[in-house]
Design an enzyme around this catalytic site. Sequence first.
Site, PDB file in Angstrom:
ATOM      1  N   SER A 176       0.859  -1.179   0.000  1.00  0.00           N
ATOM      2  CA  SER A 176       0.000   0.000   0.000  1.00  0.00           C
ATOM      3  C   SER A 176       0.896   1.230   0.000  1.00  0.00           C
ATOM      4  CB  SER A 176      -0.952  -0.019   1.208  1.00  0.00           C
ATOM      5  OG  SER A 176      -1.796   1.108   1.200  1.00  0.00           O
ATOM      6  N   SER A 177       0.619   2.206   0.847  1.00  0.00           N
ATOM      7  CA  SER A 177       1.384   3.450   0.869  1.00  0.00           C
ATOM      8  C   SER A 177       0.948   4.277   2.070  1.00  0.00           C
ATOM      9  CB  SER A 177       1.116   4.250  -0.412  1.00  0.00           C
ATOM     10  OG  SER A 177       1.617   5.571  -0.322  1.00  0.00           O
ATOM     11  N   LYS A 232      -5.241   2.807  -2.310  1.00  0.00           N
ATOM     12  CA  LYS A 232      -4.283   2.286  -1.338  1.00  0.00           C
ATOM     13  C   LYS A 232      -4.957   2.059   0.017  1.00  0.00           C
ATOM     14  CE  LYS A 232      -0.519   2.001  -3.839  1.00  0.00           C
ATOM     15  NZ  LYS A 232       0.043   0.668  -4.176  1.00  0.00           N
TER      16      LYS A 232
END
Length: 253
Positions: free
Chosen positions: A138-139, A156
């Site tokens: 993800s982020s 995300k």
Amino acid sequence: MDLQLRGKTALVTGGTRGIGRAIVEAFASEGANVAFCARDAAEIAETEAALADSGVKVEGAVLDMGDADGVAAWVDSVAGRFGGLDAVVSNVSALAIPDTAENWEASLRVDLMGTVRLMQAAIPQVRRSDSPSLVAISSVSGREVDFASGPYGTVKSALIAYMAGLAFQLADAGIRANTVSPGNTYFDGGVWQGIESGSPEMFTESLALNPTGRMGTPQEVADVVVFVSSPRASRMTGANVLVDGGLSRGIQF
């Protein structure tokens, strides 16, 4: 620390550049066989050649993660040729940041549904493993509002929720599911190198947000991903692991 990955099989999407390439290399260095995909045949061949003397099997395939049938066929083929699957890492992203209809479509098709299709295809295979692991990249943009909010950040966030759901649903089968969320990560040909040259003011402002005074490296992210994927992280599931050098400020409960 022995991560107990020798002889295991890892599958990584987007394995020729940046974080994905570092993940492939890190798995191989731990003695795991690795299957990876990307869209550029020349980059795949270069990655295979670079790891030809690693002592493990490293094999790439040309694949668009938006191709549902192609993803399913690839996963089944890898499991058959490698004798099963143990660790699966969904890394591919369309990197579609500006808020446009086209970028919403690309983010949903590649980032979200690419991950969903990958996991749906992989779960029957990893059920046969004695140390099954699923990881999605993800982020920090999926955890808090920043310049990438919009299609990229929203998707995300969805990945974190999706993987947490898998962790709960698959716990009784011994299958772990986690998310790793990198912060700003700098590498040749990457997003931040492009911003550095194309929008230097934004780059400077973003760099100033990093309390460590620098951006991260792909290797720093890959080391965490491989640990989380390994049997040594056997009690870790449903987690979203930040690898951001203190960039994000929120407190996780």
